[in-house]
Design a protein around this motif. Structure first.
Motif, mmCIF file in Angstrom:
data_model
loop_
_atom_site.group_PDB
_atom_site.id
_atom_site.type_symbol
_atom_site.label_atom_id
_atom_site.label_comp_id
_atom_site.label_asym_id
_atom_site.label_seq_id
_atom_site.Cartn_x
_atom_site.Cartn_y
_atom_site.Cartn_z
ATOM 1 N N ARG A 87 -29.086 -2.640 -0.130
ATOM 2 C CA ARG A 87 -27.644 -2.801 -0.297
ATOM 3 C C ARG A 87 -27.068 -2.394 -1.872
ATOM 4 N NH1 ARG A 87 -26.699 -8.955 1.878
ATOM 5 N NH2 ARG A 87 -27.653 -8.439 3.869
ATOM 6 N N PRO A 88 -26.013 -1.795 -2.081
ATOM 7 C CA PRO A 88 -25.475 -1.586 -3.170
ATOM 8 C C PRO A 88 -25.246 -2.521 -4.147
ATOM 9 C CG PRO A 88 -24.146 -0.683 -1.418
ATOM 10 C CD PRO A 88 -25.120 -1.530 -0.663
ATOM 11 N N VAL A 89 -25.537 -2.256 -5.560
ATOM 12 C CA VAL A 89 -25.588 -3.351 -6.444
ATOM 13 C C VAL A 89 -24.022 -4.203 -6.458
ATOM 14 C CG1 VAL A 89 -25.593 -4.093 -8.820
ATOM 15 C CG2 VAL A 89 -27.226 -2.249 -7.984
ATOM 16 N N PRO A 90 -23.812 -5.531 -6.188
ATOM 17 C CA PRO A 90 -22.780 -6.132 -6.102
ATOM 18 C C PRO A 90 -21.805 -5.788 -7.502
ATOM 19 C CG PRO A 90 -24.521 -7.783 -5.813
ATOM 20 C CD PRO A 90 -25.113 -6.310 -6.280
ATOM 21 N N PRO A 91 -20.436 -5.506 -7.099
ATOM 22 C CA PRO A 91 -19.719 -5.218 -8.453
ATOM 23 C C PRO A 91 -19.521 -6.281 -9.243
ATOM 24 C CG PRO A 91 -18.604 -5.391 -6.506
ATOM 25 C CD PRO A 91 -19.694 -5.397 -5.949
ATOM 26 N N PRO A 92 -19.109 -6.121 -10.450
ATOM 27 C CA PRO A 92 -18.721 -7.294 -11.455
ATOM 28 C C PRO A 92 -17.459 -7.980 -10.750
ATOM 29 C CG PRO A 92 -18.131 -5.200 -12.277
ATOM 30 C CD PRO A 92 -18.723 -4.740 -11.218
ATOM 31 N N VAL A 93 -17.449 -9.078 -11.230
ATOM 32 C CA VAL A 93 -16.175 -10.074 -10.635
ATOM 33 C C VAL A 93 -15.019 -9.494 -11.474
ATOM 34 C CG1 VAL A 93 -15.018 -12.399 -10.728
ATOM 35 C CG2 VAL A 93 -17.495 -11.957 -10.284
ATOM 36 N N ILE A 94 -13.776 -9.405 -10.891
ATOM 37 C CA ILE A 94 -12.462 -8.947 -11.472
ATOM 38 C C ILE A 94 -11.480 -9.955 -11.413
ATOM 39 C CG2 ILE A 94 -12.860 -6.404 -11.027
ATOM 40 C CD1 ILE A 94 -10.861 -6.556 -8.739
ATOM 41 N N VAL A 95 -10.488 -9.855 -12.138
ATOM 42 C CA VAL A 95 -9.351 -10.844 -12.248
ATOM 43 C C VAL A 95 -8.393 -10.361 -11.026
ATOM 44 C CG1 VAL A 95 -7.741 -11.973 -13.462
ATOM 45 C CG2 VAL A 95 -9.940 -11.587 -14.540
ATOM 46 N N ARG A 96 -7.964 -10.945 -10.193
ATOM 47 C CA ARG A 96 -6.854 -10.496 -9.014
ATOM 48 C C ARG A 96 -5.544 -10.589 -9.780
ATOM 49 N NH1 ARG A 96 -6.889 -14.442 -3.955
ATOM 50 N NH2 ARG A 96 -9.113 -13.663 -4.233
ATOM 51 N N PRO A 97 -4.966 -9.583 -9.770
ATOM 52 C CA PRO A 97 -3.575 -9.320 -10.414
ATOM 53 C C PRO A 97 -2.494 -10.205 -9.639
ATOM 54 C CG PRO A 97 -3.885 -7.432 -9.212
ATOM 55 C CD PRO A 97 -5.401 -8.213 -9.242
ATOM 56 N N ALA A 98 -1.443 -10.463 -10.179
ATOM 57 C CA ALA A 98 -0.446 -11.346 -9.577
ATOM 58 C C ALA A 98 0.132 -10.558 -8.074
ATOM 59 C CB ALA A 98 0.872 -11.776 -10.709
ATOM 60 N N PRO A 99 0.379 -11.531 -7.186
ATOM 61 C CA PRO A 99 0.954 -10.765 -6.164
ATOM 62 C C PRO A 99 2.444 -10.134 -6.263
ATOM 63 C CG PRO A 99 1.061 -13.235 -5.858
ATOM 64 C CD PRO A 99 0.275 -12.871 -6.992
ATOM 65 N N PRO A 100 2.553 -8.969 -5.643
ATOM 66 C CA PRO A 100 3.774 -8.210 -5.799
ATOM 67 C C PRO A 100 4.856 -8.694 -5.552
ATOM 68 C CG PRO A 100 2.586 -6.917 -4.488
ATOM 69 C CD PRO A 100 1.581 -8.121 -4.781
ATOM 70 N N TYR A 101 4.710 -9.532 -4.287
ATOM 71 C CA TYR A 101 5.747 -10.236 -3.293
ATOM 72 C C TYR A 101 5.331 -11.376 -2.821
ATOM 73 C CZ TYR A 101 3.667 -7.092 0.066
ATOM 74 O OH TYR A 101 2.711 -6.646 0.689
ATOM 75 N N GLU A 102 6.253 -12.338 -2.375
ATOM 76 C CA GLU A 102 5.810 -13.429 -1.632
ATOM 77 C C GLU A 102 5.125 -13.123 -0.172
ATOM 78 O OE1 GLU A 102 8.024 -17.633 0.219
ATOM 79 O OE2 GLU A 102 8.774 -16.497 -1.778
ATOM 80 N N GLY A 103 3.972 -13.628 0.189
ATOM 81 C CA GLY A 103 3.503 -13.549 1.376
ATOM 82 C C GLY A 103 2.413 -12.399 1.143
ATOM 83 N N ALA A 104 2.233 -12.010 0.148
ATOM 84 C CA ALA A 104 1.124 -10.952 0.051
ATOM 85 C C ALA A 104 -0.126 -11.396 0.201
ATOM 86 C CB ALA A 104 1.470 -10.104 -1.180
ATOM 87 N N VAL A 105 -0.917 -10.547 0.770
ATOM 88 C CA VAL A 105 -2.432 -11.106 0.989
ATOM 89 C C VAL A 105 -3.577 -10.157 0.186
ATOM 90 C CG1 VAL A 105 -4.375 -11.751 2.597
ATOM 91 C CG2 VAL A 105 -2.132 -11.971 3.324
ATOM 92 N N TRP A 106 -4.120 -10.917 -0.728
ATOM 93 C CA TRP A 106 -5.330 -10.054 -1.334
ATOM 94 C C TRP A 106 -6.391 -9.475 -0.329
ATOM 95 C CZ3 TRP A 106 -5.449 -7.365 -5.489
ATOM 96 C CH2 TRP A 106 -6.812 -6.651 -6.003
ATOM 97 N N VAL A 107 -6.642 -8.242 -0.319
ATOM 98 C CA VAL A 107 -7.939 -7.979 0.414
ATOM 99 C C VAL A 107 -8.844 -7.431 -0.677
ATOM 100 C CG1 VAL A 107 -8.607 -6.003 1.908
ATOM 101 C CG2 VAL A 107 -6.313 -6.875 2.258
ATOM 102 N N GLU A 108 -10.047 -8.102 -0.553
ATOM 103 C CA GLU A 108 -10.948 -7.846 -1.722
ATOM 104 C C GLU A 108 -11.628 -6.547 -1.418
ATOM 105 O OE1 GLU A 108 -12.330 -9.820 -3.921
ATOM 106 O OE2 GLU A 108 -11.009 -11.544 -3.560
ATOM 107 N N ARG A 109 -12.299 -6.221 -2.319
ATOM 108 C CA ARG A 109 -13.040 -4.874 -2.495
ATOM 109 C C ARG A 109 -13.705 -4.703 -1.175
ATOM 110 N NH1 ARG A 109 -15.416 -6.104 -8.167
ATOM 111 N NH2 ARG A 109 -15.656 -7.600 -7.332
ATOM 112 N N GLU A 110 -13.830 -3.270 -0.563
ATOM 113 C CA GLU A 110 -14.646 -3.242 0.615
ATOM 114 C C GLU A 110 -15.415 -1.916 0.447
ATOM 115 O OE1 GLU A 110 -13.521 -6.079 3.614
ATOM 116 O OE2 GLU A 110 -13.776 -3.807 4.492
ATOM 117 N N TYR A 111 -16.651 -1.974 1.109
ATOM 118 C CA TYR A 111 -17.513 -0.887 1.267
ATOM 119 C C TYR A 111 -17.211 0.023 2.348
ATOM 120 C CZ TYR A 111 -20.582 -3.017 -2.362
ATOM 121 O OH TYR A 111 -21.169 -3.650 -3.462
#
Length: 98
Positions: free
Chosen positions: A31-55
């Motif tokens: 498997r690829p080396v896990p990427p470093p942990v990043i700080v999630r930015p603030a949501p741009p609008y109400e109800g937005a869902v953060w989609v984590e990094r994907e391969y």
């Protein structure tokens, strides 16, 4: 005429093989080396869902490449992607909406 008929059949055959191979998961032994942990930015609008990094499998690089995380409009419950071990190696199962 006969030669061009064979050429058409060859092109159709190669196209079919390309289409079929793109439908199968890409297995990796390591498997690829896990990427470093990043700080999630603030949501741009109400109800937005953060989609984590994907391969995503890159046929050009013959490897999984990382697509950055991002905010999207909610379409249900987001199920994050994950690695799955199989007899032929590991394969990335993409995140999806449920």
């Amino acid at each position: 005429m006969k030669r061009s008929n064979h050429l058409v059949k060859l092109i159709v055959f190669i196209g079919g093989i390309t289409l079929l191979t793109s439908c199968f998961p890409a297995y990796v032994a390591v498997r690829p080396v896990p990427p470093p942990v990043i700080v999630r930015p603030a949501p741009p609008y109400e109800g937005a869902v953060w989609v984590e990094r994907e391969y995503v499998w890159s046929r050009r690089e013959h490897a999984y490449v990382l697509v950055p995380g991002h905010w999207v409009q909610r379409r249900g419950e987001w199920i994050p992607g994950h690695w799955e071990d199989r007899p032929r190696g590991s394969v990335w199962i993409s995140g999806h909406w449920r």
